[in-house]
Design an enzyme around this catalytic site. Structure first.
Site, PDB file in Angstrom:
ATOM      1  N   HIS A  99       0.830  -1.202   0.000  1.00 16.75           N
ATOM      2  CA  HIS A  99       0.000   0.000   0.000  1.00 16.75           C
ATOM      3  C   HIS A  99       0.871   1.262   0.000  1.00 16.75           C
ATOM      4  O   HIS A  99       0.693   2.161  -0.828  1.00 16.75           O
ATOM      5  CB  HIS A  99      -0.903  -0.024   1.236  1.00 16.75           C
ATOM      6  CG  HIS A  99      -1.795   1.168   1.381  1.00 16.75           C
ATOM      7  ND1 HIS A  99      -3.126   1.145   1.036  1.00 16.75           N
ATOM      8  CD2 HIS A  99      -1.559   2.427   1.845  1.00 16.75           C
ATOM      9  CE1 HIS A  99      -3.667   2.327   1.281  1.00 16.75           C
ATOM     10  NE2 HIS A  99      -2.727   3.126   1.768  1.00 16.75           N
ATOM     11  N   GLU A 100       1.810   1.322   0.921  1.00 15.54           N
ATOM     12  CA  GLU A 100       2.656   2.512   1.012  1.00 15.54           C
ATOM     13  C   GLU A 100       3.595   2.623  -0.186  1.00 15.54           C
ATOM     14  O   GLU A 100       3.972   3.728  -0.591  1.00 15.54           O
ATOM     15  CB  GLU A 100       3.450   2.491   2.321  1.00 15.54           C
ATOM     16  CG  GLU A 100       2.605   2.426   3.589  1.00 15.54           C
ATOM     17  CD  GLU A 100       1.539   3.506   3.697  1.00 15.54           C
ATOM     18  OE1 GLU A 100       1.684   4.568   3.035  1.00 15.54           O
ATOM     19  OE2 GLU A 100       0.551   3.295   4.422  1.00 15.54           O
TER      20      GLU A 100
ATOM     21  N   HIS B  45       1.820   4.594  -2.781  1.00 11.50           N
ATOM     22  CA  HIS B  45       1.956   6.027  -2.514  1.00 11.50           C
ATOM     23  C   HIS B  45       3.321   6.536  -2.975  1.00 11.50           C
ATOM     24  O   HIS B  45       3.433   7.588  -3.618  1.00 11.50           O
ATOM     25  CB  HIS B  45       1.813   6.292  -1.014  1.00 11.50           C
ATOM     26  CG  HIS B  45       0.408   6.319  -0.508  1.00 11.50           C
ATOM     27  ND1 HIS B  45      -0.557   7.171  -1.002  1.00 11.50           N
ATOM     28  CD2 HIS B  45      -0.199   5.610   0.484  1.00 11.50           C
ATOM     29  CE1 HIS B  45      -1.690   6.981  -0.349  1.00 11.50           C
ATOM     30  NE2 HIS B  45      -1.502   6.029   0.555  1.00 11.50           N
TER      31      HIS B  45
ATOM     32  N   GLU C 165      -4.450   8.112  -2.832  1.00  9.76           N
ATOM     33  CA  GLU C 165      -4.953   6.864  -2.259  1.00  9.76           C
ATOM     34  C   GLU C 165      -5.286   5.852  -3.347  1.00  9.76           C
ATOM     35  O   GLU C 165      -5.140   4.641  -3.141  1.00  9.76           O
ATOM     36  CB  GLU C 165      -6.180   7.141  -1.389  1.00  9.76           C
ATOM     37  CG  GLU C 165      -6.655   5.957  -0.569  1.00  9.76           C
ATOM     38  CD  GLU C 165      -5.663   5.529   0.512  1.00  9.76           C
ATOM     39  OE1 GLU C 165      -5.832   4.426   1.056  1.00  9.76           O
ATOM     40  OE2 GLU C 165      -4.714   6.289   0.812  1.00  9.76           O
TER      41      GLU C 165
END
Length: 501
Positions: free
Chosen positions: A265-266, A269, A296
């Site tokens: 997830h990160e 980003h 996001e």
């Protein structure tokens, strides 16, 4: 001063401010990752001092003069040009900044620094009363901020607009309700279906998890020379500056998937940040994220559409089994079902795709009530528990698993939560479009070849910076106005594949 000279001066000023902001970002990263406990009070003062400098630069009357010299010139004739976008977005930033008194900007920054530390301790000790005064202060300052910014509808709109330009309560509330209702329908449809078998029990040693995370983040395209992975209380990603993207996660030796999906997830980003913050545009709106929801969308796309898919685990399972032998007996299909299963729970960051958006509805409705003063801070724990039971069907046993679980309110980030669900929507829209643009996408993912998808996202989203407003950006990338439809279709298709409904 002619328009071109004014523009060059404007960008030089913007880039110098970005360098100061980079130092501020580094202070914030350090506070969450490495700062000694006794240094937090001093760090709040440091953050406040740099915030004051940035605020003065953002409100410099010369900015207004340079912008006026650029507006209406040949530089803005083509509204889709980088020059026009920089001028438009710098005007937006300037008009917002001059409305906020320096004393309020500094007070918010310092309250956020102190509030975050208070939240960390309160969550650890399950002590809401210790955090409540900080929350009250942050709410009061945020309401003041909304009033000076101004709004056509209600105060929350002014705060939401800072994270997601153009969005309002009236606009996001129906979307959130649609996603909540879709989740309810899916949960009802799978209620009687047998659950997938869970993954083998741990332990999953942290060292093995770290090694696996290094492999997957690099494979997804995160350059090791431009990033680092650390541990923090709440996983996050931050861009310090060009070529310096920091991500964090947290390890649970009983369940490797928490750190794994957190890191993926990160990484999403970080890939987005590095994709628009190259040397050519760094320090200008063209080198910044279009919005928090667009940001996001990149993290959720890599986490959910990619890393929770069957093709992904056809590639990843052998690598995971090298670190954790108990996985050697699993099939990709079994892992796909296990990591995609629906498990209603209390923790947002651990929520599955289907139940995630109801978590956002819960937070949105509560923070809206707090801003409206319909809910007192002292009553937040009880209100959270009641709404959690109504929306999630679960009541937290304590505040650490309830109203203290998220970091956002401790930093004054009211209006942030809706961007998570908007990001989920944008991710599904973009992945559908990517599948049409890359016909063999599933085969590529199964082979561990993520470069075509990253390249498509880079061209369609990353490189655009703030060229377009969020909804227009996604529409340009996909060829259609973004709606919740692709996300609902994705969730239903996954439920059908896993539960046979």
């Amino acid at each position: 001063m002619n328009a071109r000279n004014a523009y060059d001066t404007l960008l030089a000023h913007s880039r110098a401010s970005a360098d100061i902001a980079s130092a501020l970002n580094l202070l914030s990263w350090d506070q969450q990752v490495m700062l000694p406990p006794a240094a937090h009070a001093g760090r709040a003062g440091q953050i406040g001092a740099l915030t004051a400098i940035l605020h003065r630069r953002a409100c410099d009357p010369a900015l207004g003069d340079w912008l006026a010299a650029c507006e209406g010139s040949d530089l803005t004739r083509d509204a889709a040009s980088p020059e026009a976008a920089n001028i438009r977005e710098l005007r937006r930033d300037y008009d917002q900044a001059v409305k906020i008194p320096e004393s309020l900007a500094v007070a918010l920054a310092q309250a956020a620094s102190l509030g975050q530390r208070a939240w960390e301790l309160a969550r650890k000790e399950n002590d809401f009363n210790a955090f409540a005064p900080h929350l009250s202060t942050l709410l009061d300052l945020s309401r003041q901020k909304a009033e000076v910014l101004g709004y056509a509808g209600e105060a929350y709109d002014a705060l939401l607009d800072l994270f997601e330009p153009g969005e309002t309560v009236a606009g996001v509330a129906p979307i959130l309700a649609e996603l909540r209702d879709a989740a309810t329908d899916i949960l009802a449809a799978i209620a009687d279906a047998p659950p997938p078998a869970p993954l083998p029990a741990g332990p999953y040693p942290a060292a093995g998890q770290a090694a696996l995370l290094a492999q997957v983040t690099a494979r997804l395209g995160l350059p090791r020379t431009a990033s680092r992975l650390d541990v923090s209380t709440h996983p996050f990603s931050t861009l310090i500056g060009p070529g310096d993207a920091r991500i964090t996660t947290r390890f649970d030796e009983g369940d490797f998937t928490k750190a794994f999906f957190g890191a993926v997830h990160e990484t999403g980003h970080a890939l987005y940040s590095l994709g628009h913050a190259g040397p050519a545009h760094y320090g200008t709106p063209m080198g910044e994220a279009a919005s928090f929801a667009v940001h996001e969308s990149q993290s959720r796309l890599w986490e959910n559409q990619v890393a929770r898919s069957l093709p992904f685990w056809e590639f990843m399972l052998p690598l995971a089994a090298e670190q954790f032998p108990q996985l050697a007996g699993c099939t990709p299909e079994a892992v796909f079902r296990a990591v995609g299963a629906t498990h209603p729970g209390l923790i947002r960051v651990d929520a599955d795709e289907t139940t995630y958006n109801p978590h956002i509805v819960l937070r949105f409705e509560l923070e809206l009530a707090l801003i409206r003063k319909d809910l007192a801070v002292a009553d937040l724990p009880g209100a959270w528990n009641e709404k959690s039971q109504a929306i999630l069907g679960l009541t937290p046993p304590d505040n650490a698993l309830g109203c203290l679980q998220d970091v956002h309110w401790s930093t004054g980030a009211f209006g942030y939560f809706p961007t998570y669900s908007l990001g989920n929507i944008y991710a599904a829209c973009l992945f559908e479009a990517a599948g049409q643009a890359i016909p063999d996408l599933s085969a590529r993912l199964a082979a561990g070849d993520f470069a075509p998808l990253l390249a498509w996202l880079g061209t369609a989203i990353h490189e655009k910076g703030r060229l377009l407003r969020p909804r227009a950006l996604v529409a340009a990338a996909t060829g259609r106005t973004p709606t919740a439809g692709p996300l609902v279709r994705h969730l239903r298709a996954k439920a059908a594949a896993i539960y046979g409904i």
